[in-house]
Design a protein around this motif. Sequence first.
Motif, mmCIF file in Angstrom:
data_model
loop_
_atom_site.group_PDB
_atom_site.id
_atom_site.type_symbol
_atom_site.label_atom_id
_atom_site.label_comp_id
_atom_site.label_asym_id
_atom_site.label_seq_id
_atom_site.Cartn_x
_atom_site.Cartn_y
_atom_site.Cartn_z
ATOM 1 N N ARG A 50 28.566 36.206 39.763
ATOM 2 C CA ARG A 50 28.463 35.155 38.581
ATOM 3 C C ARG A 50 29.564 34.740 38.016
ATOM 4 O O ARG A 50 29.678 33.426 37.454
ATOM 5 N N TYR A 51 30.578 35.573 37.681
ATOM 6 C CA TYR A 51 31.876 35.024 36.634
ATOM 7 C C TYR A 51 32.867 34.825 37.240
ATOM 8 O O TYR A 51 33.860 34.252 37.028
ATOM 9 N N ARG A 52 33.216 35.382 38.807
ATOM 10 C CA ARG A 52 34.166 35.146 39.476
ATOM 11 C C ARG A 52 35.499 35.451 38.634
ATOM 12 O O ARG A 52 36.218 34.502 38.205
ATOM 13 N N PRO A 53 35.560 36.674 38.075
ATOM 14 C CA PRO A 53 36.759 36.739 37.189
ATOM 15 C C PRO A 53 38.192 36.722 37.736
ATOM 16 O O PRO A 53 38.383 36.811 38.750
ATOM 17 N N ASP A 54 39.227 36.391 36.771
ATOM 18 C CA ASP A 54 40.545 36.264 37.089
ATOM 19 C C ASP A 54 41.213 37.704 36.552
ATOM 20 O O ASP A 54 42.190 38.095 37.369
ATOM 21 N N VAL A 55 40.696 38.395 35.725
ATOM 22 C CA VAL A 55 40.874 39.497 35.305
ATOM 23 C C VAL A 55 39.555 40.543 35.298
ATOM 24 O O VAL A 55 38.681 40.103 34.723
ATOM 25 N N LEU A 56 39.824 41.552 36.006
ATOM 26 C CA LEU A 56 38.695 42.676 35.964
ATOM 27 C C LEU A 56 39.442 43.961 35.554
ATOM 28 O O LEU A 56 40.298 44.352 36.041
ATOM 29 N N VAL A 57 38.672 44.605 34.472
ATOM 30 C CA VAL A 57 39.071 45.705 33.935
ATOM 31 C C VAL A 57 38.183 46.767 34.188
ATOM 32 O O VAL A 57 37.022 46.436 33.453
ATOM 33 N N LEU A 58 38.487 47.607 34.603
ATOM 34 C CA LEU A 58 37.245 48.863 34.846
ATOM 35 C C LEU A 58 37.633 50.011 33.744
ATOM 36 O O LEU A 58 38.555 50.686 34.092
ATOM 37 N N VAL A 59 36.922 49.982 32.640
ATOM 38 C CA VAL A 59 36.904 51.215 31.710
ATOM 39 C C VAL A 59 36.136 52.239 31.750
ATOM 40 O O VAL A 59 36.350 53.400 31.278
ATOM 41 N N ALA A 60 34.907 51.748 31.836
ATOM 42 C CA ALA A 60 33.716 52.855 31.830
ATOM 43 C C ALA A 60 33.847 54.084 32.553
ATOM 44 O O ALA A 60 34.125 54.027 33.474
#
Length: 248
Positions: free
Chosen positions: A72-82
């Motif tokens: 849906r969002y095709r991110p340029d930045v993906l941050v996995l924090v959870a």
Amino acid sequence: MSELSDRTAVVVGASRGLGRGIATALAEAGAAVVAVARGREALAELAEGADRIRPEAADATDPSAAGTLVDRYRPDVLVLVAGATPQLRPLQHHTWETFSVNWESDVRIAFHWLREALLKPLRPGSRVVVISSGAAVAGSPVSGGYAGAKATQRLITGYAQEEAQRAGLDITFTAVLPRITPMTELGRPAVRAYAERYGMTEDEYIEQLGPLVTPEIAGAAVLELIGSDAADVAPAYLLTGTGLRKLP
Ligand SMILES: NC(=O)c1ccc[n+]([C@@H]2O[C@H](COP(=O)([O-])OP(=O)(O)OC[C@H]3O[C@@H](n4cnc5c(N)ncnc54)[C@H](OP(=O)(O)O)[C@@H]3O)[C@@H](O)[C@H]2O)c1
């Protein structure tokens, strides 16, 4: 125009703690931020008055959530924090279920979301940051499988980078390993448990940690990483209260 005004960032685990600091920093730098967490109330509160933050309530361990949101969002930045809060008890007081909680959460999340980033694939120039833990290097004897799970997150971030290179994808993956901090809901009980184990007061334990990692420091660290040339980004960093340090 702000430096990130044309970028979309998905922050997984954004409703409190380090993830909230990261989501806020990205939004303040101009990115359109998709904030993912399970609890709707905390997400709504984060997004209130912050028109660049869009809440998405989802369980990040669910593979279909990873697929749907990356599509849906095709991110340029993906941050996995959870990540899950581990049970704080000596090894022999764990059951397999309490021991493996961070494998079923943190490792599962890294696995599903990194796969999606590669399969989609994210656009050339994209950045992926996985928040592991300093425990991945130092161990964490009262947290069951936590340290091993965080070490595995670092390993699979490296595997994702290797696969991206093999496929000629211009995506940069990096792991950030924050030191323990009492500034979050996950960190506070851990600090209490370690103080007790080492016969210190909480204040004494916190004192010997030196400058503390805060949500704001985590946010600044992620901005620094995504603002750096991809060629200069290391596979992993330790994050302390004084900032990022490259790990060998
Ligand atoms: N605090 C420390 O001392 C420390 C040190 C080193 C590394 N870390 C790592 O840094 C990360 C963040 O820690 P923190 O201290 O900021 O934790 P925290 O305050 O407990 O925040 C965790 C965030 O992740 C979300 N989350 C948890 N499980 C999720 C799931 N299955 N799906 C979607 N969202 C989920 C939570 O929201 P919901 O519960 O509403 O979903 C919350 O927004 C973790 O990976 C942790 O292991 C923390």
